[in-house]
Design a protein around this motif. Structure first.
Motif, PDB file in Angstrom:
ATOM      1  N   VAL A 121       0.763  -1.455   0.078  1.00  0.00           N
ATOM      2  CA  VAL A 121      -0.085  -0.124  -0.011  1.00  0.00           C
ATOM      3  C   VAL A 121       0.964   1.230  -0.025  1.00  0.00           C
ATOM      4  N   ARG A 122       1.870   1.205   0.939  1.00  0.00           N
ATOM      5  CA  ARG A 122       2.721   2.384   0.922  1.00  0.00           C
ATOM      6  C   ARG A 122       3.389   2.769  -0.491  1.00  0.00           C
ATOM      7  N   ALA A 127       3.865   6.099  -5.111  1.00  0.00           N
ATOM      8  CA  ALA A 127       3.953   6.113  -6.590  1.00  0.00           C
ATOM      9  C   ALA A 127       2.823   7.296  -7.141  1.00  0.00           C
ATOM     10  N   LEU A 128       1.604   7.371  -6.191  1.00  0.00           N
ATOM     11  CA  LEU A 128       0.721   8.095  -6.790  1.00  0.00           C
ATOM     12  C   LEU A 128       1.377   9.758  -6.479  1.00  0.00           C
ATOM     13  N   LEU A 129       1.847  10.014  -5.504  1.00  0.00           N
ATOM     14  CA  LEU A 129       2.320  11.155  -5.079  1.00  0.00           C
ATOM     15  C   LEU A 129       3.576  11.511  -5.918  1.00  0.00           C
ATOM     16  N   ASP A 130       4.349  10.477  -6.423  1.00  0.00           N
ATOM     17  CA  ASP A 130       5.335  10.641  -7.367  1.00  0.00           C
ATOM     18  C   ASP A 130       4.686  11.340  -8.690  1.00  0.00           C
ATOM     19  N   SER A 131       3.746  10.815  -9.029  1.00  0.00           N
ATOM     20  CA  SER A 131       3.107  11.104 -10.377  1.00  0.00           C
ATOM     21  C   SER A 131       2.417  12.531 -10.292  1.00  0.00           C
ATOM     22  N   PHE A 132       2.375  13.284  -8.933  1.00  0.00           N
ATOM     23  CA  PHE A 132       1.933  14.509  -9.005  1.00  0.00           C
ATOM     24  C   PHE A 132       3.210  15.700  -9.067  1.00  0.00           C
ATOM     25  N   GLU A 133       4.514  15.162  -9.429  1.00  0.00           N
ATOM     26  CA  GLU A 133       5.455  15.775  -9.087  1.00  0.00           C
ATOM     27  C   GLU A 133       5.279  16.913 -10.259  1.00  0.00           C
ATOM     28  N   GLU A 370      -0.324   9.419   6.228  1.00  0.00           N
ATOM     29  CA  GLU A 370       0.891   9.668   6.451  1.00  0.00           C
ATOM     30  C   GLU A 370       1.887  10.222   5.468  1.00  0.00           C
ATOM     31  N   GLU A 371       1.679   9.690   4.308  1.00  0.00           N
ATOM     32  CA  GLU A 371       2.419   9.700   3.013  1.00  0.00           C
ATOM     33  C   GLU A 371       2.045  11.115   2.367  1.00  0.00           C
ATOM     34  N   LEU A 372       0.746  11.581   2.318  1.00  0.00           N
ATOM     35  CA  LEU A 372       0.642  12.779   2.200  1.00  0.00           C
ATOM     36  C   LEU A 372       0.897  13.838   2.684  1.00  0.00           C
ATOM     37  N   LEU A 373       0.664  13.814   3.975  1.00  0.00           N
ATOM     38  CA  LEU A 373       1.100  15.031   5.018  1.00  0.00           C
ATOM     39  C   LEU A 373       2.912  14.981   4.977  1.00  0.00           C
ATOM     40  N   ALA A 374       3.414  13.792   4.852  1.00  0.00           N
ATOM     41  CA  ALA A 374       4.765  14.020   4.892  1.00  0.00           C
ATOM     42  C   ALA A 374       5.255  14.645   3.590  1.00  0.00           C
ATOM     43  N   ARG A 375       4.697  14.483   2.716  1.00  0.00           N
ATOM     44  CA  ARG A 375       5.143  15.115   1.487  1.00  0.00           C
ATOM     45  C   ARG A 375       4.597  16.373   0.970  1.00  0.00           C
ATOM     46  N   HIS A 376       3.116  16.655   1.401  1.00  0.00           N
ATOM     47  CA  HIS A 376       2.582  17.976   1.335  1.00  0.00           C
ATOM     48  C   HIS A 376       1.923  18.357   2.513  1.00  0.00           C
ATOM     49  N   PRO A 377       2.862  18.883   3.435  1.00  0.00           N
ATOM     50  CA  PRO A 377       2.157  19.224   4.775  1.00  0.00           C
ATOM     51  C   PRO A 377       1.143  20.333   4.865  1.00  0.00           C
ATOM     52  N   GLN A 378       1.097  21.121   3.788  1.00  0.00           N
ATOM     53  CA  GLN A 378       0.320  22.431   3.426  1.00  0.00           C
ATOM     54  C   GLN A 378      -0.979  22.080   2.497  1.00  0.00           C
ATOM     55  N   VAL A 379      -1.061  20.970   2.242  1.00  0.00           N
ATOM     56  CA  VAL A 379      -2.307  20.417   1.401  1.00  0.00           C
ATOM     57  C   VAL A 379      -3.468  21.302   1.629  1.00  0.00           C
ATOM     58  N   SER A 380      -4.317  21.618   0.730  1.00  0.00           N
ATOM     59  CA  SER A 380      -5.623  22.381   1.202  1.00  0.00           C
ATOM     60  C   SER A 380      -6.581  21.796   0.155  1.00  0.00           C
ATOM     61  N   VAL A 381      -7.959  21.895   0.305  1.00  0.00           N
ATOM     62  CA  VAL A 381      -8.808  21.485  -0.641  1.00  0.00           C
ATOM     63  C   VAL A 381      -9.846  22.662  -0.787  1.00  0.00           C
TER      64      VAL A 381
END
Length: 405
Positions: A121-122, A127-133, A370-381
């Motif tokens: 899963v991790r 890989a999903l987050l990498d695709s947003f680079e 965990e992975e989203l906040l580690a990579r993008h701690p300021q994520v907003s919607v």
């Protein structure tokens, strides 16, 4: 707490888009003024049904399977099981058969099997987050939250990678059925169920002949006292996993990000200490439950708050209202607090029908956050630009635009 646009609606109407945008004022009204509400609708031939909204009432009713039966289906639609051509799913059975079937399934669907998926899963989430680079704007729900459970369920069930594109049309048809107010004549859900069952019937036959290291293989071989699961019983479990474990987990992830964006101090608590994420997810599930309610059918007359519910009547167990009940959670019941202790809640139901996939949902949503906040701690919607799922039972998203910060 995310409010919908327009005036506050204090009338319970599970088919009204304005109500679905923000049902919580109406839930409060039900809890305070009409805890055994009788809902009458002229839509789609739905007969009158009752609605329970207080925590203690829902908690006790869901645990009382002798009085509140699941065998008549979990929606307020008459004969939903027959109309969809469903197998006898585990969630639509009463004791003792429910317990016997659940015991067999549990032998294959173990916490150890689920825990072994964590690295997979991790890796998928990363890989999903990498695709947003290189991108700032994404559709959080369509591109992140929703793909996670689709991948995990296919991986768990042993669906070959080339066949996993089948999941989205199946889930889409069942979602469209909810959008229509369960107008079976206008939707493709029965065809989707038939196609799903045809596919899994072939897969079950293959696994009986040549077992692998997947859940379906385990379900074909598990036994208790010489009893094996039948193909129909395995099909019913596959249906529950695809129909009930896909969008609910995706919506839990999206709702967690949404609620954290309403209070950045609480988001910072999780960024600073990710061990708080499991508790924050349970608070999310309490406040913005993916499953807002499910129905039962009374087997006898019931007296509650001076009201008689006759035998044979559908009763909506309104989890979404019960989980915000001040009688259970105090004056801050409608506030989001990632540090809130929650001894009990109804986000995964309770009693014999406590969600058998709860461990899987927790694993996926925890890893994703965990992975989203580690990579993008300021994520907003941007909920105002998002598209809400129009469902009487599932609270969630079709689209939720986000900025990765």
């Amino acid at each position: 707490m995310q409010r919908g646009d327009g005036p506050v609606v204090t009338v319970y109407d599970p088919f009204d888009p304005q109500f679905l945008a923000d049902p919580y004022p109406a839930y409060r009204m039900l809890r305070d003024e009409d805890p055994v509400h009788r809902h009458v609708s002229t839509r789609n031939g739905i007969p009158p049904f009752r609605v329970l909204s207080r925590f203690e009432d829902v908690w006790n009713a869901v645990r009382d399977t002798e009085t509140y039966s699941s065998a008549g289906g979990l929606t307020f639609v008459p004969d939903e099981i027959g109309k969809l051509g469903l197998a006898p799913t585990i969630v639509m059975l009463d004791p003792p058969r429910h317990g016997q079937l659940r015991g067999l399934v549990a032998k294959a669907f173990t916490p150890r099997r689920i825990g072994a998926l964590e690295n997979t899963v991790r890796g998928f989430v990363r890989a999903l987050l990498d695709s947003f680079e290189g991108r700032r704007d994404v559709d959080l729900h369509r591109e992140f939250s929703s793909p996670v459970p689709t991948f995990v369920l296919a991986e768990l069930l042993g669906v070959p990678a080339a066949d996993r594109v089948r999941f989205d049309p199946w889930v889409g048809a069942l979602t469209a059925l909810q959008d229509s107010g369960f107008d079976l004549s206008a939707m493709s859900a029965p065809d989707a169920v038939a196609e799903m069952f045809e596919y899994f019937t072939r897969l079950i036959a293959e696994r009986r002949h040549e077992p692998g290291d997947d859940l379906i293989s385990a379900l074909t071989t598990v036994e208790s006292g010489g009893e094996l699961l039948t193909d129909w019983e395995i099909l019913g479990f596959c249906f529950v996993m695809v129909a009930g474990g896909n969008d609910t987990t995706g919506n839990l992830i999206s709702h967690a990000v949404m609620l954290l964006d309403t209070d950045h101090r609480q988001r910072d608590l999780l960024v600073d200490d990710p061990s708080r994420i499991p508790g924050a997810l349970m608070e999310t599930l309490r406040l913005e439950g993916s499953v807002q309610g499910l129905a039962r059918t009374t087997t006898r007359d019931v007296e509650l708050h001076g009201v008689t519910i006759p035998a044979g009547e559908k009763v909506m167990m309104l989890y979404g209202a019960a989980n915000r009940d001040e009688r259970e959670f105090g004056d801050t019941a409608e506030q989001f607090d990632v540090l809130r202790p929650i001894p009990r809640h109804l986000g995964f139901s309770t009693g014999p029908h406590f969600c058998i996939g709860s461990h899987l949902a927790k694993l996926q949503s925890q890893v994703a956050l965990e992975e989203l906040l580690a990579r993008h701690p300021q994520v907003s919607v941007d909920p105002a630009s998002g598209v809400r799922l129009q469902s009487s039972f599932t609270r969630g998203w079709v689209s939720l635009p986000a900025s990765l910060g």
